[in-house]
Design a protein around this motif. Structure first.
Motif, mmCIF file in Angstrom:
data_model
loop_
_atom_site.group_PDB
_atom_site.id
_atom_site.type_symbol
_atom_site.label_atom_id
_atom_site.label_comp_id
_atom_site.label_asym_id
_atom_site.label_seq_id
_atom_site.Cartn_x
_atom_site.Cartn_y
_atom_site.Cartn_z
ATOM 1 N N ALA A 1 0.927 -0.999 -0.001
ATOM 2 C CA ALA A 1 0.034 0.056 -0.105
ATOM 3 C C ALA A 1 0.960 1.357 -0.029
ATOM 4 O O ALA A 1 0.508 2.286 -0.621
ATOM 5 C CB ALA A 1 -0.870 -0.172 1.208
ATOM 6 N N ALA B 1 -9.146 6.851 -1.283
ATOM 7 C CA ALA B 1 -10.914 6.338 -1.057
ATOM 8 C C ALA B 1 -10.893 5.065 -1.063
ATOM 9 O O ALA B 1 -11.705 4.269 -0.758
ATOM 10 C CB ALA B 1 -11.741 6.806 -2.638
ATOM 11 N N SER B 2 -9.892 4.254 -1.639
ATOM 12 C CA SER B 2 -9.871 2.762 -1.710
ATOM 13 C C SER B 2 -8.941 2.229 -0.520
ATOM 14 O O SER B 2 -8.678 0.892 -0.281
ATOM 15 C CB SER B 2 -9.028 2.442 -3.165
ATOM 16 N N HIS B 3 -8.283 3.062 0.393
ATOM 17 C CA HIS B 3 -7.606 2.456 1.453
ATOM 18 C C HIS B 3 -7.886 3.405 2.855
ATOM 19 O O HIS B 3 -7.374 4.291 3.089
ATOM 20 C CB HIS B 3 -5.899 2.915 1.259
ATOM 21 N N PRO B 4 -9.143 2.923 3.478
ATOM 22 C CA PRO B 4 -9.720 3.398 4.352
ATOM 23 C C PRO B 4 -8.955 3.529 5.602
ATOM 24 O O PRO B 4 -9.051 4.131 6.530
ATOM 25 C CB PRO B 4 -11.047 2.529 4.593
ATOM 26 N N SER C 1 -6.698 11.094 -4.902
ATOM 27 C CA SER C 1 -7.808 10.900 -3.952
ATOM 28 C C SER C 1 -8.491 9.424 -4.320
ATOM 29 O O SER C 1 -8.934 8.853 -3.368
ATOM 30 C CB SER C 1 -8.518 11.881 -4.700
ATOM 31 N N ALA C 2 -8.150 8.836 -5.305
ATOM 32 C CA ALA C 2 -8.566 7.543 -5.554
ATOM 33 C C ALA C 2 -7.914 6.494 -4.804
ATOM 34 O O ALA C 2 -8.585 5.512 -4.227
ATOM 35 C CB ALA C 2 -8.422 7.137 -7.130
ATOM 36 N N PHE C 3 -6.736 6.678 -4.338
ATOM 37 C CA PHE C 3 -5.905 5.910 -3.644
ATOM 38 C C PHE C 3 -6.444 5.741 -2.044
ATOM 39 O O PHE C 3 -6.820 4.911 -1.669
ATOM 40 C CB PHE C 3 -4.366 6.344 -3.587
ATOM 41 N N GLN D 1 2.078 1.925 -3.444
ATOM 42 C CA GLN D 1 0.824 2.289 -4.422
ATOM 43 C C GLN D 1 0.839 3.776 -4.227
ATOM 44 O O GLN D 1 0.232 4.516 -5.030
ATOM 45 C CB GLN D 1 -0.261 1.493 -4.139
#
Length: 361
Positions: free
Chosen positions: A155, A182-185, A178-180, A158
């Motif tokens: 992570a 959003a996919s990693h709470p 932002s997408a990263f 990434q």
């Protein structure tokens, strides 16, 4: 009373002797790096490798020969640790059982660019090497952030990729970042901190946190999961502003340390059963027992290009008997990545500004 006078400066090393000195150190680190690279996947092309991780840091920050690939801009400090003996029932490490242990440390900016302005990042770091009387060392790298953004090496890689400059603009794509997240709470606690974090005006007034968990081991072999942090014993009045200019942190440190020793209290927080010891993105709940393990006393500052900290790899898994690493996967990754960065920068020593000046003399 502490003698605050400065000893005579070390004579400058010639370029040849400097290269030989670092080459000798690199041989030892290469063996250690090999061991950690193996467990971290270097021999498996499908897994993240230290080389791959350092490459993406270079892509994001640029290549600055002779400097660390992250936390590149810093300053060396010299001092000692005075144990309170409060941690000795939890650990056999001499650092907690002897009155005084010498320390070589480094403060740094949380950036991979050694020319970055001090206001470029809100994160400051403190790295320390404690050298015990028995020759064993404890090395630790701490940051002003309370938690790590993510919980795994993959992570983190990434995240670095998401922050890589877009070839079309030369800047990171905000949508990718932002997408990263959003996919990693698991990054929520870090994001909550970063939203209110402001660049501090001084290294001296910061708290520094281990973030990763470790174990203290006592004479009976009992293991206690812990995290630690350094808390400054002197704080500035609230409402201060960050100075203008690019290098105010080092200037401030030199001025303060010239006026007298600087002190931090080493607090060791003991985990309760069930607290996560392998996830640096999660804080432990309030109310945990905290040991006052002693006082860090810093008495001298040195430039990082020729100071004592320059040749030290602050690998967090260089630990004395009585302290052990946890199974947090980020620890092995940090160790392997630091070694890769170390080998790169020591091979570039002839390109350092100080080495060039010495070669011309």
């Amino acid at each position: 009373m502490v003698d605050r006078s400065s000893p005579p400066p070390r004579p400058p090393l010639s370029a040849a002797s400097l290269t030989l000195r670092l080459a000798g150190i690199a041989v030892v680190v290469a063996a250690v790096a090999g061991a950690f690279a193996y467990v971290n996947g270097t021999l498996d092309p499908q897994r993240l490798t230290p080389k791959k991780l350092i490459n993406v840091l270079e892509a994001n920050n640029g290549v600055h020969p002779g400097f660390r690939r992250n936390h590149s801009k810093g300053v060396c400090v010299i001092g000692h640790f005075e144990s309170s003996l409060e941690a000795r029932s939890y650990s056999t490490a001499q650092v907690f059982n002897e009155a005084r242990t010498p320390v070589v440390g480094r403060f740094a900016l949380g950036s991979g660019n050694p020319n970055a302005p001090d206001s470029a990042a809100p994160i400051r770091s403190m790295a320390l090497r404690f050298t015990q009387a028995n020759g064993q060392q404890w090395r630790t790298g701490m940051n002003s952030m309370p938690v790590f953004p993510v919980d795994t090496p993959e992570a983190f890689y990434q995240l670095q990729k998401a922050q890589s400059p877009d070839p079309a603009t030369g800047k990171p794509d905000p949508k990718a970042v932002s997408a990263f997240f959003a996919s990693h709470p698991q990054a929520a606690p870090f994001l909550a901190w970063i939203k209110t974090a402001k660049p501090s005006a001084s290294y001296v007034t910061e708290n520094y946190n281990s973030v990763n968990a470790f174990y203290l081991v006592n004479a009976a072999g009992q293991r206690q999961a812990v995290r630690w942090n350094m808390v400054p014993l002197v704080q500035d009045a609230p409402g201060g502003t960050v100075p203008e200019g690019n290098d105010f942190l080092e200037k401030d440190l030199i001025e303060r340390i010239a006026a007298g020793p600087l002190r931090w209290q080493l607090n060791i927080t003991l985990a309760n059963p069930g607290d996560p010891v392998n996830d640096a993105s999660k804080a432990w709940p309030e109310g945990r027992k905290v040991l006052n393990a002693g006082t860090l006393v810093l008495e001298k500052a040195q430039p990082q290009l020729n100071g004592e900290c320059r040749d030290i790899n602050y690998d967090p898994l260089v630990l004395p008997a009585g302290i052990e690493g946890s199974d947090d996967p980020l620890l092995a990754t940090r160790s392997a990545a630091y070694a890769n960065s170390y080998l790169r920068r020591t091979s570039e020593v002839s390109q350092l500004p100080a080495a060039k000046q010495e070669a011309q003399q």
